[in-house]
Design an enzyme around this catalytic site. Structure first.
Site: not given
Ligand code: 25A
Ligand code: L14
Length: 338
Positions: A45, A133, A164, A217, A246
């Protein structure tokens, strides 16, 4: 220790990704006191321009020498990149706020949601980890319940959007949906199966205990953030064909007596939470309403009809904002304000 200044040099590592771009947007919209901004990504990039406050900024290659003179580095390029470069960033004197899973469970590294446990950040932090998240939005809702009634057990199922897993996954859901509606076939590449018109009970890799890494997690990070390893968490994480935000169905059992009405009242007064719970008007949190919003939305708060001192609720939040970029920037704001 971050020296007090009127403006700070900020670097965003992984700036071209879904979370990195959101970080630039939120730094600008919250008027974070940025002196100089560096946008870093992979060699792919380099030279590309991103926009910050209406001005173009050129992407530079992330390497060990990227962090000279930088005060705060926000990492959002995945765990491998964080493991490789966060330590050298700290060595050159900046504070790293890391959005990956690389350091979250290291005992000496604070894992922080500013509404929940800002006190976990010591005087000389080095790396501060941003939680997963799905965990962030759940613990924002759980914290007041834990403080008031002490949580024994949480059973959670997630309905996680494709953003996500980054920009490529967003494109995969778009292309697959279009192709399938056009009667064409479409091979999955980010996900192991078709995600359009489907649900995948599989996020991140499978572990030996039969749970996925995403599920574990939610167990370990919840215990660490709430500072209580006795909280039992039983998770199932599911990918659904939603682009942003979510949703989670959460069942909580507490030690002390409580009921849905009390919890609704307590959650209504919390900063960072918006209770949307008027079933008689068909009002409850929705992914499409939470997107581009900062709050964690909670609704469908009701007593568990099968168990005493237990409730069910539905919690929704923008995974790229509160679940990632916003939470990281709130940590940075806490650092410069304290
Ligand atoms: O490695 P992991 O942990 O398994 O993570 C996998 C992926 O999940 C996302 C993120 O994807 C990550 O790469 N992710 C991780 N944590 C997340 C979280 N908490 C998360 N998503 C949500 N919440 P991503 O594609 O969104 O971001 C990847 C960024 O990391 C840069 N990168 C990758 N390898 C690197 C590296 N940077 C430095 N060194 C390396 N070795 C990656 O840069 C990106 O910034 P890039 O050069 O590969 O840029 C990707 C190209 O994709 C296009 N693009 C991305 N977003 C958009 C876009 N185009 C238009 N609109 C967009 N919104 C661009 O062309 C860009 O150049
Ligand atoms: O651990 O794919 O923060 O929805 C966040 C995004 C793990 C994967 C993390 C996803 C990643 C998750």
């Amino acid at each position: 220790m971050l020296a007090k200044k009127s403006q700070y040099n900020v670097a965003v590592a992984g700036a071209t990704g879904a979370v990195g771009r959101k970080m630039l947007e939120i730094l600008a919209e919250r008027n974070f006191p940025v002196a100089n901004l560096k946008v870093l990504a992979s060699a792919r990039s380099v030279g590309q321009t991103l926009s910050f406050k209406g001005n173009p900024v050129t992407v530079e290659e992330l390497n060990e020498n990227s962090f000279g003179g930088v005060d705060i580095a926000l990492f959002s390029a995945g765990a491998g990149v964080s493991r490789q470069f966060a330590p050298s960033a700290v060595k050159s004197g900046c504070i790293v706020i890391d959005n990956s899973s690389a350091f979250r469970m290291e005992p000496n590294i604070p894992l922080v949601v500013p509404e929940v446990n800002p006190e976990a950040i010591g005087s000389d932090p080095g790396i501060i980890a941003n939680p997963n998240c799905s965990t962030i939005q759940m613990v924002v809702a759980l914290k007041p319940i834990h403080d008031n009634f002490k949580i024994k057990r949480v059973v959670v199922s997630t309905y996680q959007s494709v953003s996500g897993s980054g920009q490529k996954a967003i494109e995969e859901l778009q292309n697959q949906t279009k192709n399938l509606l056009d009667g064409k076939s479409s091979k999955p590449s980010v996900y192991p199966h078709q995600i359009a018109f489907n649900c995948l009970p599989h996020i991140d890799i499978f572990l030996e205990n039969g749970y996925t890494k995403e599920e574990m997690k939610m167990v370990e990070e919840t215990q660490k953030i709430l500072g209580d390893a006795s909280i039992q968490v039983s998770p199932t994480t599911v990918r659904v064909p939603v682009f942003y935000s979510h949703s989670e169905s959460v069942n909580v059992e507490t030690e002390k007596p409580m009921n849905a009405a009390e919890v609704k009242k307590i959650l209504s007064g919390q900063s960072g939470i918006r209770v949307v719970d008027n079933p008689e008007k068909n009002e409850y949190p929705l992914a499409i309403d939470a997107t581009d919003r900062d709050e964690v939305f909670v609704g469908r708060i009701r007593d568990d009809i099968s168990c005493e001192n237990a409730i069910n609720f539905w919690v929704v939040s923008d995974n790229l904002r509160k679940g990632a970029a916003l939470n990281a920037i709130q940590i940075a704001e806490y650092l410069i304000q304290r």
